[in-house]
Design a protein around this motif. Structure first.
Motif, PDB file in Angstrom:
ATOM      1  N   ASN A 283       6.036 -13.888 -11.771  1.00  0.00           N
ATOM      2  CA  ASN A 283       5.071 -14.896 -11.322  1.00  0.00           C
ATOM      3  C   ASN A 283       5.212 -15.231  -9.838  1.00  0.00           C
ATOM      4  N   ASN A 284       6.362 -14.902  -9.271  1.00  0.00           N
ATOM      5  CA  ASN A 284       6.591 -15.206  -7.857  1.00  0.00           C
ATOM      6  C   ASN A 284       6.449 -13.996  -6.945  1.00  0.00           C
ATOM      7  N   ILE A 285       5.979 -12.892  -7.506  1.00  0.00           N
ATOM      8  CA  ILE A 285       5.652 -11.717  -6.693  1.00  0.00           C
ATOM      9  C   ILE A 285       4.135 -11.648  -6.569  1.00  0.00           C
ATOM     10  N   ASP A 286       3.651 -11.424  -5.373  1.00  0.00           N
ATOM     11  CA  ASP A 286       2.208 -11.366  -5.132  1.00  0.00           C
ATOM     12  C   ASP A 286       1.684  -9.978  -5.511  1.00  0.00           C
ATOM     13  N   PHE A 287       0.900  -9.926  -6.594  1.00  0.00           N
ATOM     14  CA  PHE A 287       0.287  -8.669  -7.028  1.00  0.00           C
ATOM     15  C   PHE A 287      -1.204  -8.611  -6.683  1.00  0.00           C
ATOM     16  N   ASN A 288      -1.714  -9.646  -6.037  1.00  0.00           N
ATOM     17  CA  ASN A 288      -3.142  -9.712  -5.715  1.00  0.00           C
ATOM     18  C   ASN A 288      -3.536  -8.571  -4.777  1.00  0.00           C
ATOM     19  N   ARG A 289      -4.575  -7.857  -5.126  1.00  0.00           N
ATOM     20  CA  ARG A 289      -4.981  -6.685  -4.345  1.00  0.00           C
ATOM     21  C   ARG A 289      -5.383  -7.033  -2.908  1.00  0.00           C
ATOM     22  N   GLU A 290      -5.821  -8.255  -2.689  1.00  0.00           N
ATOM     23  CA  GLU A 290      -6.282  -8.629  -1.352  1.00  0.00           C
ATOM     24  C   GLU A 290      -5.143  -9.089  -0.449  1.00  0.00           C
ATOM     25  N   THR A 291      -4.098  -9.655  -1.036  1.00  0.00           N
ATOM     26  CA  THR A 291      -3.055 -10.274  -0.211  1.00  0.00           C
ATOM     27  C   THR A 291      -1.673  -9.645  -0.355  1.00  0.00           C
ATOM     28  N   SER A 292      -1.459  -8.837  -1.368  1.00  0.00           N
ATOM     29  CA  SER A 292      -0.122  -8.310  -1.648  1.00  0.00           C
ATOM     30  C   SER A 292       0.298  -7.220  -0.665  1.00  0.00           C
ATOM     31  N   GLY A 293       1.588  -7.190  -0.388  1.00  0.00           N
ATOM     32  CA  GLY A 293       2.143  -6.101   0.409  1.00  0.00           C
ATOM     33  C   GLY A 293       2.069  -4.772  -0.311  1.00  0.00           C
ATOM     34  N   LEU A 294       1.811  -4.818  -1.609  1.00  0.00           N
ATOM     35  CA  LEU A 294       1.672  -3.582  -2.387  1.00  0.00           C
ATOM     36  C   LEU A 294       0.392  -2.828  -2.041  1.00  0.00           C
ATOM     37  N   THR A 295      -0.592  -3.541  -1.524  1.00  0.00           N
ATOM     38  CA  THR A 295      -1.899  -2.923  -1.285  1.00  0.00           C
ATOM     39  C   THR A 295      -1.802  -1.758  -0.311  1.00  0.00           C
ATOM     40  N   GLU A 296      -1.004  -1.926   0.720  1.00  0.00           N
ATOM     41  CA  GLU A 296      -0.832  -0.839   1.687  1.00  0.00           C
ATOM     42  C   GLU A 296      -0.168   0.369   1.030  1.00  0.00           C
ATOM     43  N   ILE A 297       0.784   0.093   0.138  1.00  0.00           N
ATOM     44  CA  ILE A 297       1.478   1.178  -0.571  1.00  0.00           C
ATOM     45  C   ILE A 297       0.530   1.874  -1.542  1.00  0.00           C
ATOM     46  N   MET A 298      -0.150   1.086  -2.362  1.00  0.00           N
ATOM     47  CA  MET A 298      -1.014   1.645  -3.399  1.00  0.00           C
ATOM     48  C   MET A 298      -2.246   2.310  -2.806  1.00  0.00           C
ATOM     49  N   GLY A 299      -2.646   1.880  -1.637  1.00  0.00           N
ATOM     50  CA  GLY A 299      -3.801   2.486  -0.981  1.00  0.00           C
ATOM     51  C   GLY A 299      -3.550   3.912  -0.557  1.00  0.00           C
ATOM     52  N   GLY A 300      -2.288   4.301  -0.531  1.00  0.00           N
ATOM     53  CA  GLY A 300      -1.953   5.667  -0.138  1.00  0.00           C
ATOM     54  C   GLY A 300      -2.016   6.663  -1.265  1.00  0.00           C
ATOM     55  N   GLN A 301      -2.312   6.187  -2.473  1.00  0.00           N
ATOM     56  CA  GLN A 301      -2.376   7.100  -3.619  1.00  0.00           C
ATOM     57  C   GLN A 301      -3.496   8.112  -3.424  1.00  0.00           C
ATOM     58  N   GLY A 302      -3.173   9.357  -3.681  1.00  0.00           N
ATOM     59  CA  GLY A 302      -4.149  10.420  -3.476  1.00  0.00           C
ATOM     60  C   GLY A 302      -3.988  11.052  -2.109  1.00  0.00           C
ATOM     61  N   LYS A 303      -3.465  10.268  -1.158  1.00  0.00           N
ATOM     62  CA  LYS A 303      -3.221  10.789   0.184  1.00  0.00           C
ATOM     63  C   LYS A 303      -1.729  11.041   0.386  1.00  0.00           C
ATOM     64  N   THR A 304      -0.928  10.209  -0.268  1.00  0.00           N
ATOM     65  CA  THR A 304       0.524  10.307  -0.157  1.00  0.00           C
ATOM     66  C   THR A 304       1.090  10.868  -1.456  1.00  0.00           C
ATOM     67  N   ASN A 305       2.160  11.635  -1.353  1.00  0.00           N
ATOM     68  CA  ASN A 305       2.824  12.164  -2.539  1.00  0.00           C
ATOM     69  C   ASN A 305       3.125  11.033  -3.518  1.00  0.00           C
ATOM     70  N   SER A 306       2.770  11.233  -4.794  1.00  0.00           N
ATOM     71  CA  SER A 306       2.909  10.158  -5.780  1.00  0.00           C
ATOM     72  C   SER A 306       4.357   9.718  -5.950  1.00  0.00           C
ATOM     73  N   ASN A 307       5.295  10.649  -5.813  1.00  0.00           N
ATOM     74  CA  ASN A 307       6.707  10.275  -5.925  1.00  0.00           C
ATOM     75  C   ASN A 307       7.113   9.352  -4.780  1.00  0.00           C
ATOM     76  N   LYS A 308       6.548   9.594  -3.601  1.00  0.00           N
ATOM     77  CA  LYS A 308       6.832   8.730  -2.454  1.00  0.00           C
ATOM     78  C   LYS A 308       6.278   7.329  -2.702  1.00  0.00           C
ATOM     79  N   VAL A 309       5.088   7.255  -3.304  1.00  0.00           N
ATOM     80  CA  VAL A 309       4.489   5.956  -3.635  1.00  0.00           C
ATOM     81  C   VAL A 309       5.393   5.193  -4.599  1.00  0.00           C
ATOM     82  N   LYS A 310       5.919   5.885  -5.586  1.00  0.00           N
ATOM     83  CA  LYS A 310       6.785   5.229  -6.575  1.00  0.00           C
ATOM     84  C   LYS A 310       8.078   4.725  -5.932  1.00  0.00           C
TER      85      LYS A 310
END
Length: 443
Positions: free
Chosen positions: A400-427
Motif C-alpha cells: 500500500n505504500n509503494i506507488d503503482f499508479n501508471r501516471e506517477t510511479s517510478g515503475l512507469t519508466e521501467i515498464m515502458g521499456g517492454q518490447g524495446k528492452t530485453n524482458s530479463n533486464k526489465v525484470k
C-alpha cells in the motif's frame, strides 16, 4: 415426457441453424455428448447438418441433446426447464446412447507388441482402433501431460473450465493429406499412467491394459483428432499409426512431453513447466496447487484473459534468482514462506487481481504479470528480516505504500521499456525498484 414438446420442436431449428455457423460450438456440444452420454462422434454434427432428423429422436434422446446445447451455449431459449419436468431432467444424468461404433473396453489387449523395457513398448494401431479408443473414452487427454488447455470461465458459477486446445487448421491439413493417401504413418505417443490404479501385463507379444487404468495420449492429439473425424466421415477408411506406448508416472510423462518436438511447437514457458527441475520450478508447481493461485499461474507464456495473472516462467525464474534455493531444506523453507505470503497477499487484493484485473491494469502496475518478480522480492525481504513467521500485515503495509499508479510511479519508466528492452533486464529493474522501496519501508 416434455411439458411443451411442440415448442421445443419449433425452437430447435433456429438454434441448430445458429450452431451450424460456429464449428467450435458444434465440436464443444458434441464433445459434451461424447464425454457425458457416450454419443458416437459425428452424430450431433449430422443432426446440425440435417435438422429434420430431430423428428426421429426418442424423447429422452432429444432431452439429452437439448440439455447439452444449453450447457455449452448457455442459451436460455433451450433451457430444459422450459420444456421438461424436473423429474425428466434428472433421468438423463446417466443416459448413454446406444453405441454402434467399434466396441472396445478395458481390459484391452494390443497385439503384436514389441517390449523394449518394462515401461517402453512399440506397436501399430489402425485408424479404426484409435478412433474407437478415443470415442469410447479409453484413450484420454490428460491436461497434466499435454501442451496447453483452453480456459473459459462459466459466467454463472465463476468456475474455470479447461478443454483441449485443438487447432482446426492443423487437423484439417492432416485430414486432407490422409484422404489423398499422402500421409505416411507417423508415431503417436501414448502412456498408461503409473498412478497406483493403472496396470498392464505383457505376455508373448500381447500387452493388456487392465480395468481402472488411465490411458493418455501424450503427443499426437491433432493426428488423433484427424483420425476420429476421418472415421466419422467414413467408418471404413483404412490407415494405421505407429504407437510408442509408455508406462510412466506423471512426472516422467511431463518430462517426456517437454523433449518431444512436433509440428505445433511447444511454448517455451510450457517446456519449463514440464521439463524443468530447478528448485524454483518445483516450488512454483507447489504454489500452483494453492487454492488462491490455482489456475491463476499460466503454464504458457501468454495469459488467459480474465483467468491467469502471471505465468510459470516469471514466477519460477524469480524464485530461483531471488531466493536461490540450494538444497531440499531451502526448497521447503521457501515453499512455506511463499505459501504464507501469497495466501495473505492474493486474499487482500481479490478485487484487483481476480474480480477487476482488466480494469485495474489500465491504471496500475500492481496487477501486471511481471510484477510477481517484485512480490517475490518483497517476500524475500520479509523472510530476511523476520524469518518464516514474518508478520503478514507487513505485506499490505508495504504494498500500500509503494506507488503503482501508471501516471506517477517510478515503475512507469521501467515498464515502458517492454518490447524495446530485453524482458530479463526489465525484470531485474522491477526487482531493484521494489527492493529499494521495501528497504525504506522496513527501516
Amino acid at each position: 415426457m416434455a411439458t411443451d414438446t411442440k415448442s421445443i420442436y419449433e425452437v430447435l431449428p433456429d438454434v441448430l441453424s445458429n450452431i451450424a455457423i460456429d464449428k467450435n460450438i458444434q465440436r464443444s456440444i458434441e464433445e459434451y455428448l461424447v464425454e457425458n452420454h457416450k454419443m458416437v462422434r459425428g452424430s450431433f454434427i449430422e443432426i446440425v447438418a440435417t435438422p429434420e432428423k430431430v423428428n426421429n429422436l426418442e424423447d429422452q434422446e432429444l432431452l439429452v441433446i437439448v440439455n447439452a446445447i444449453h450447457k455449452v451455449t448457455e442459451d436460455d431459449t433451450v433451457s430444459p426447464k422450459i420444456y421438461y419436468t424436473t423429474k425428466d431432467i434428472r433421468t438423463i444424468k446417466d443416459y448413454e446412447f446406444e453405441n454402434q461404433s467399434m466396441d472396445v473396453s478395458f481390459p484391452y489387449t494390443i497385439s503384436p507388441v514389441i517390449k523394449v523395457t518394462n515401461e517402453d513398448y512399440l506397436t501399430v494401431l489402425s485408424y479404426k482402433e484409435i478412433a474407437a479408443l478415443s470415442n469410447q473414452g479409453l484413450l484420454t487427454y490428460n491436461f497434466e501431460t499435454q501442451r496447453l488447455a483452453k480456459k473459459t470461465v462459466n459466467k454463472r458459477s465463476g468456475k474455470i473450465n479447461r478443454k483441449k486446445d485443438i487447432k482446426n487448421a492443423s487437423v484439417n491439413a492432416i485430414m486432407k493429406l490422409m484422404k489423398a493417401g499422402k500421409y505416411d504413418p507417423s508415431t503417436l505417443l501414448f502412456n498408461v499412467l503409473v498412478d497406483g490404479k493403472s496396470r498392464i501385463t505383457f505376455d508373448d507379444g500381447e500387452l493388456t491394459i487392465h480395468e481402472g487404468s488411465t490411458f493418455n495420449i501424450i503427443d499426437g492429439a491433432h493426428r488423433e483428432e484427424a483420425i476420429v473425424r476421418i472415421i466419422e466421415e467414413n467408418p471404413d477408411f483404412e490407415g494405421y499409426m505407429n504407437i510408442d506406448l509408455k508406462h510412466y508416472p506423471i512426472e516422467k510423462a511431463q518430462r517426456l512431453l517437454a523433449t518431444t518436438n512436433t509440428v505445433n511447437r511447444f511454448d517455451k514457458t510450457l517446456v519449463k513447466f514440464y521439463g524443468g527441475d530447478e528448485y524454483g520450478q518445483e516450488i512454483t508447481r507447489y504454489l500452483m496447487n494453492l487454492p488462491v493461485l490455482q489456475d491463476r499461474i499460466e503454464i504458457k507464456t501468454a495469459l488467459s484473459k480474465g483467468i491467469s495473472i502471471t505465468n510459470f516462467a516469471i514466477v519460477s525464474d524469480a524464485i530461483q534468482t531471488i531466493f536461490n534455493p540450494q538444497d531440499t531444506k531451502d526448497k521447503y523453507d521457501v515453499q512455506d514462506v511463499l505459501k504464507r505470503f501469497f495466501e495473505y497477499f492474493i486474499a487482500s487484493y481479490q478485487d484487483e487481481f481476480i474480480k477487476n484485473r482488466t480494469e485495474t491494469l489500465k491504471t496500475s502496475w500492481l496487477v501486471h504479470h511481471n510484477m510477481f518478480v517484485g512480490f517475490i522480492a518483497i517476500a524475500k525481504k520479509l523472510y530476511d528480516k523476520y524469518g518464516k513467521d514474518f508478520p503478514v500485515d507487513q505485506i499490505t503495509n508495504i504494498v500500500n505504500n509503494i506507488d503503482f499508479n501508471r501516471e506517477t510511479s517510478g515503475l512507469t519508466e521501467i515498464m515502458g521499456g517492454q518490447g524495446k528492452t530485453n524482458s530479463n533486464k526489465v525484470k531485474v529493474q522491477i526487482r531493484e525498484f521494489i527492493e529499494a522501496q521495501v528497504d525504506k519501508l522496513l527501516k
